[in-house]
Scaffold this active site. Structure first.
Site, PDB file in Angstrom:
ATOM      1  N   PRO A 173       0.895  -1.208  -0.009  1.00 10.67           N
ATOM      2  CA  PRO A 173       0.086  -0.070  -0.055  1.00 10.67           C
ATOM      3  C   PRO A 173       0.966   1.337   0.042  1.00 10.67           C
ATOM      4  O   PRO A 173       0.649   2.342  -0.623  1.00 10.67           O
ATOM      5  CB  PRO A 173      -0.877  -0.095   1.456  1.00 10.67           C
ATOM      6  CG  PRO A 173      -0.796  -1.794   1.666  1.00 10.67           C
ATOM      7  CD  PRO A 173       0.342  -2.090   1.184  1.00 10.67           C
ATOM      8  N   ARG A 204       3.416   1.798  -1.557  1.00 14.72           N
ATOM      9  CA  ARG A 204       3.936   2.088  -2.998  1.00 14.72           C
ATOM     10  C   ARG A 204       2.783   2.884  -3.700  1.00 14.72           C
ATOM     11  O   ARG A 204       3.336   3.541  -4.784  1.00 14.72           O
ATOM     12  CB  ARG A 204       4.399   0.613  -3.707  1.00 14.72           C
ATOM     13  CG  ARG A 204       4.915   0.945  -5.096  1.00 14.72           C
ATOM     14  CD  ARG A 204       5.811  -0.367  -5.537  1.00 14.72           C
ATOM     15  NE  ARG A 204       6.780  -0.674  -4.546  1.00 14.72           N
ATOM     16  CZ  ARG A 204       7.260  -1.917  -4.163  1.00 14.72           C
ATOM     17  NH1 ARG A 204       6.785  -3.060  -4.943  1.00 14.72           N
ATOM     18  NH2 ARG A 204       8.400  -2.060  -3.384  1.00 14.72           N
ATOM     19  N   ARG A 257      -8.115  -2.754   4.721  1.00 13.83           N
ATOM     20  CA  ARG A 257      -7.295  -3.970   4.942  1.00 13.83           C
ATOM     21  C   ARG A 257      -5.939  -3.853   4.018  1.00 13.83           C
ATOM     22  O   ARG A 257      -5.425  -2.769   4.415  1.00 13.83           O
ATOM     23  CB  ARG A 257      -7.833  -5.211   4.539  1.00 13.83           C
ATOM     24  CG  ARG A 257      -8.845  -5.636   5.468  1.00 13.83           C
ATOM     25  CD  ARG A 257      -9.805  -6.818   4.900  1.00 13.83           C
ATOM     26  NE  ARG A 257      -9.196  -8.131   5.239  1.00 13.83           N
ATOM     27  CZ  ARG A 257      -9.782  -8.841   6.092  1.00 13.83           C
ATOM     28  NH1 ARG A 257     -10.490  -8.501   6.740  1.00 13.83           N
ATOM     29  NH2 ARG A 257      -8.984 -10.050   6.297  1.00 13.83           N
ATOM     30  N   ARG A 314       0.912  -5.684 -12.959  1.00 22.42           N
ATOM     31  CA  ARG A 314       1.500  -5.678 -11.580  1.00 22.42           C
ATOM     32  C   ARG A 314       3.015  -5.034 -11.727  1.00 22.42           C
ATOM     33  O   ARG A 314       3.514  -5.567 -12.587  1.00 22.42           O
ATOM     34  CB  ARG A 314       1.344  -7.061 -11.288  1.00 22.42           C
ATOM     35  CG  ARG A 314       2.356  -7.513  -9.994  1.00 22.42           C
ATOM     36  CD  ARG A 314       2.171  -8.709  -9.308  1.00 22.42           C
ATOM     37  NE  ARG A 314       3.330  -8.864  -8.887  1.00 22.42           N
ATOM     38  CZ  ARG A 314       4.030  -8.417  -7.773  1.00 22.42           C
ATOM     39  NH1 ARG A 314       3.579  -7.669  -7.023  1.00 22.42           N
ATOM     40  NH2 ARG A 314       5.147  -9.175  -7.251  1.00 22.42           N
ATOM     41  N   ALA A 315       3.064  -3.939 -10.990  1.00 25.85           N
ATOM     42  CA  ALA A 315       4.379  -3.450 -10.862  1.00 25.85           C
ATOM     43  C   ALA A 315       4.966  -3.889  -9.231  1.00 25.85           C
ATOM     44  O   ALA A 315       4.205  -3.568  -8.364  1.00 25.85           O
ATOM     45  CB  ALA A 315       4.338  -2.108 -11.010  1.00 25.85           C
ATOM     46  N   ASP A 354      15.434  -6.958  -5.644  1.00 24.62           N
ATOM     47  CA  ASP A 354      15.676  -6.448  -4.441  1.00 24.62           C
ATOM     48  C   ASP A 354      16.809  -7.311  -3.806  1.00 24.62           C
ATOM     49  O   ASP A 354      17.294  -6.999  -2.830  1.00 24.62           O
ATOM     50  CB  ASP A 354      14.491  -6.507  -3.396  1.00 24.62           C
ATOM     51  CG  ASP A 354      13.924  -7.835  -3.319  1.00 24.62           C
ATOM     52  OD1 ASP A 354      14.564  -8.824  -3.660  1.00 24.62           O
ATOM     53  OD2 ASP A 354      12.759  -7.761  -2.704  1.00 24.62           O
TER      54      ASP A 354
END
Length: 245
Positions: free
Chosen positions: A25, A27, A45, A88-89, A206
């Site tokens: 969230p 991001r 949520r 989707r990112a 990452d």
């Protein structure tokens, strides 16, 4: 309240044909400030929804949380209520550490179904494949921004921390030349195909799960590359919004 979607807590009328989804969230907040303008819609949520305005186009950015079960709820509510394209990112780990390094960006054309939800929706032999137009648009946006990217297959695994009882299969997928590992893309691609919604994915590395013990992980993503990924994703959403309004 009765006309709001059960989990996203937005109305069907607020869902745009093109939607950008992210796990975190937080991001969503980083993405919305890059846009020309935005409107906060709901936060319930793990599901935060924002209406984004970028390059003259309107589309949603929605967070889906971690893992296949929760993200499937988000994707189903979007697909069943008007979404035509979902990108989707997110972040990922490299399965090719000699080639794909921390901070690199990968645009995925398909995913390995190591989730659980998709297997409850369709047989295991069914592929998790993205839409070519979405994939091509993401790559072209990267080229326009002069941002080098990798292309390849992601392994979407419900397991983040492995246990010694059942060995992880990531080494096998690495040998088979899968590029990266994350947790939600296969679920998105399968649900998208079943619902006739176009899907795609762009991911930033990452670290490498094979080298966590050596310190090859940083939850603070390489800042300029995170910005590049966001700009590529937003640019693709804007282009696709002109085609799938």
């Amino acid at each position: 309240m009765d006309n709001l979607l059960r989990h996203l807590k937005i109305s069907k009328e607020q869902i745009t044909p093109v939607v950008l989804v992210v796990g975190d969230p937080g991001r969503v907040d980083k993405i919305k400030v890059v846009c020309d303008s935005y409107v906060d819609l709901a936060y319930n949520r793990e599901y935060k929804s924002v209406e984004c305005h970028y390059k003259g186009q309107k589309f949603l950015c929605v967070s889906h949380g971690v893992g296949s079960a929760g993200c499937a709820v988000c994707f189903e509510e979007l697909c069943q209520n008007g979404a035509k394209v979902i990108i989707r990112a997110g972040s990922c780990g490299s399965l090719q550490p000699d080639l794909i390094k921390r901070g690199d960006i990968c645009i995925c054309n398909a995913a390995v179904r190591e989730d659980r939800v998709s297997h409850l929706l369709i047989h295991g032999d069914f592929p998790a494949v993205g839409d070519f137009d979405v994939y091509d648009t993401l790559n072209k946006c990267a080229q326009e921004l002069n941002v080098p990217v990798f292309n390849g297959i992601s392994v979407s695994s419900d397991m983040y921390y492995p246990n010694k009882i059942i060995p992880s299969r990531l080494e096998d997928y690495s040998k088979a030349n899968a590029a990266v590992v994350e947790m939600e893309l296969a679920t998105l691609m399968v649900i998208g195909t079943l619902r006739k919604v176009k899907t795609g994915g762009i991911l930033i590395v990452d670290g490498c799960p094979f080298k966590w013990d050596e310190g090859d992980f940083d939850n603070n993503l390489v800042p300029h590359q995170l910005e590049n990924m966001i700009k590529i994703a937003l640019g693709a959403c804007a282009k696709l919004a002109t085609k799938y309004a």
